[in-house]
Scaffold this motif. Structure first.
Motif, mmCIF file in Angstrom:
data_model
loop_
_atom_site.group_PDB
_atom_site.id
_atom_site.type_symbol
_atom_site.label_atom_id
_atom_site.label_comp_id
_atom_site.label_asym_id
_atom_site.label_seq_id
_atom_site.Cartn_x
_atom_site.Cartn_y
_atom_site.Cartn_z
ATOM 1 N N GLU A 244 0.958 -1.126 -0.042
ATOM 2 C CA GLU A 244 -0.032 0.153 0.078
ATOM 3 C C GLU A 244 0.831 1.206 -0.126
ATOM 4 N N ILE A 245 1.990 1.154 0.725
ATOM 5 C CA ILE A 245 2.917 2.314 0.674
ATOM 6 C C ILE A 245 3.562 2.649 -0.404
ATOM 7 N N ARG A 246 3.939 1.407 -1.061
ATOM 8 C CA ARG A 246 4.654 1.843 -2.348
ATOM 9 C C ARG A 246 3.745 2.022 -3.512
ATOM 10 N N GLU A 247 2.383 1.667 -3.532
ATOM 11 C CA GLU A 247 1.354 2.106 -4.538
ATOM 12 C C GLU A 247 1.011 3.523 -4.332
ATOM 13 N N THR A 248 1.113 4.070 -3.230
ATOM 14 C CA THR A 248 0.371 5.322 -2.969
ATOM 15 C C THR A 248 1.497 6.372 -3.002
ATOM 16 N N THR A 249 2.644 6.107 -2.722
ATOM 17 C CA THR A 249 3.780 7.044 -2.542
ATOM 18 C C THR A 249 4.672 6.978 -3.951
ATOM 19 N N GLU A 250 5.580 7.946 -4.051
ATOM 20 C CA GLU A 250 6.764 8.057 -4.991
ATOM 21 C C GLU A 250 8.010 7.847 -4.211
ATOM 22 N N PRO A 251 8.858 7.064 -4.925
ATOM 23 C CA PRO A 251 10.378 7.261 -4.220
ATOM 24 C C PRO A 251 10.842 8.685 -4.371
ATOM 25 N N ASN A 252 11.792 8.898 -3.290
ATOM 26 C CA ASN A 252 12.731 10.325 -3.525
ATOM 27 C C ASN A 252 11.732 11.523 -3.598
ATOM 28 N N THR A 253 10.821 11.518 -2.746
ATOM 29 C CA THR A 253 9.910 12.660 -2.336
ATOM 30 C C THR A 253 9.683 13.082 -0.958
ATOM 31 N N LEU A 254 9.149 14.051 -0.626
ATOM 32 C CA LEU A 254 8.704 14.574 0.782
ATOM 33 C C LEU A 254 7.253 14.359 0.402
ATOM 34 N N GLU A 255 6.243 13.972 1.154
ATOM 35 C CA GLU A 255 4.912 14.049 1.172
ATOM 36 C C GLU A 255 4.112 14.399 2.571
ATOM 37 N N PHE A 256 3.234 15.110 2.423
ATOM 38 C CA PHE A 256 2.675 15.682 3.629
ATOM 39 C C PHE A 256 1.229 15.986 3.018
ATOM 40 N N ARG A 257 0.301 15.343 3.456
ATOM 41 C CA ARG A 257 -1.258 15.504 3.321
ATOM 42 C C ARG A 257 -1.483 15.598 1.717
ATOM 43 N N GLY A 258 -0.871 14.723 0.987
ATOM 44 C CA GLY A 258 -1.027 14.893 -0.434
ATOM 45 C C GLY A 258 -0.207 15.767 -1.331
ATOM 46 N N ALA A 259 0.476 16.679 -0.680
ATOM 47 C CA ALA A 259 1.366 17.461 -1.536
ATOM 48 C C ALA A 259 2.964 16.575 -1.394
ATOM 49 N N ARG A 260 3.171 16.562 -2.671
ATOM 50 C CA ARG A 260 4.534 15.934 -2.980
ATOM 51 C C ARG A 260 5.731 16.752 -3.275
ATOM 52 N N PHE A 261 6.952 16.706 -2.594
ATOM 53 C CA PHE A 261 7.946 17.446 -3.304
ATOM 54 C C PHE A 261 9.031 16.516 -3.580
ATOM 55 N N LYS A 262 9.455 16.731 -4.822
ATOM 56 C CA LYS A 262 10.397 15.899 -5.414
ATOM 57 C C LYS A 262 11.927 16.145 -5.081
ATOM 58 N N LEU A 263 12.628 15.212 -4.635
ATOM 59 C CA LEU A 263 13.731 15.493 -4.028
ATOM 60 C C LEU A 263 15.134 14.920 -5.147
#
Length: 170
Positions: free
Chosen positions: A150-169
Motif C-alpha cells: 500500500e505504501i509503495r502504491e500510494t507514494t513515489e520514491p525520492n519525495t517528501l509527502e505531507f497530506r497529499g502534497a509531494r515535493f521531489k528530491l
C-alpha cells in the motif's frame, strides 16, 4: 586571644573569597581531586553537547516509526474510508508522548533537544516512505507485506509527502 583568632579567620575567609569566589561547592573527582562544582558540570557538557541534538533528532524519528508500528499492530491497516488526518494525529500524538518520556529518561529537556525531536518526527512523517521504497523486504517483516504494498502504491520514491502534497528530491 579569641578576638585575634577570629580576626585572622575572617581575614583568611576574605582571601579565599577573593581568590575563588563565594559559595561554590567543592566536588571530589578521583582524577582531579577537589575542584569547583560549576567547572565540573561545564566540562562534562562540553564533551557531550554536540552529540545530544542529533541524538534527539534520531529519537524523534524513531518514536514516530514506533508509534506507526504500535498503531498498525493494534488497529491493522486503516479502512478504505478512514480519515488520514485523524490517523496522522494519533501517530504524532503517540510519538510526542514517547519523545517527552524519553527526553526525561535521557535528560534531553532543553528547548533545542525538544525542537530537534519535533523536527525528527516531522522528517519521519514526510520521508519514511522513502525507506520503505529502498528496503521493502525488511519493512514487510516489521509491518506486513500488505502495508508495504500500500505504501509503495500510494507514494513515489525520492519525495517528501505531507497530506497529499509531494515535493521531489533531487
Amino acid at each position: 586571644m579569641a578576638v585575634a583568632r577570629g580576626h585572622s579567620d575572617f581575614q583568611d575567609r576574605l582571601k579565599r573569597i577573593e581568590k575563588r569566589g563565594a559559595g561554590r561547592a567543592q566536588v571530589f573527582n578521583a582524577a582531579d581531586g577537589l575542584k569547583p562544582e560549576t567547572e565540573h558540570r561545564v566540562s562534562r557538557r562540553k564533551t557531550t553537547g554536540f552529540l545530544t541534538v542529533p541524538f534527539a533528532l534520531i529519537l524523534g524519528a524513531l518514536s514516530l516509526i514506533v508509534a506507526r508500528l504500535a498503531i498498525f499492530r493494534y488497529g491493522g491497516l486503516p479502512e478504505e474510508f478512514a480519515q488520514p488526518d485523524y490517523e496522522m494525529a494519533a501517530q504524532v500524538g503517540l510519538a510526542v508522548g514517547m519523545v517527552l518520556l524519553l527526553a526525561i529518561v535521557f535528560n534531553l529537556m532543553r528547548k533545542r533537544h525538544l525542537l530537534a525531536s519535533v523536527i525528527g518526527i516531522a522528517l519521519a512523517m514526510t520521508a519514511m516512505h522513502n525507506l520503505v521504497h529502498m528496503a521493502p523486504g525488511e519493512w514487510a517483516k516489521v509491518f506486513s507485506p500488505q502495508w508495504v504494498s500500500e505504501i509503495r502504491e500510494t507514494t513515489e520514491p525520492n519525495t517528501l509527502e505531507f497530506r497529499g502534497a509531494r515535493f521531489k528530491l533531487g
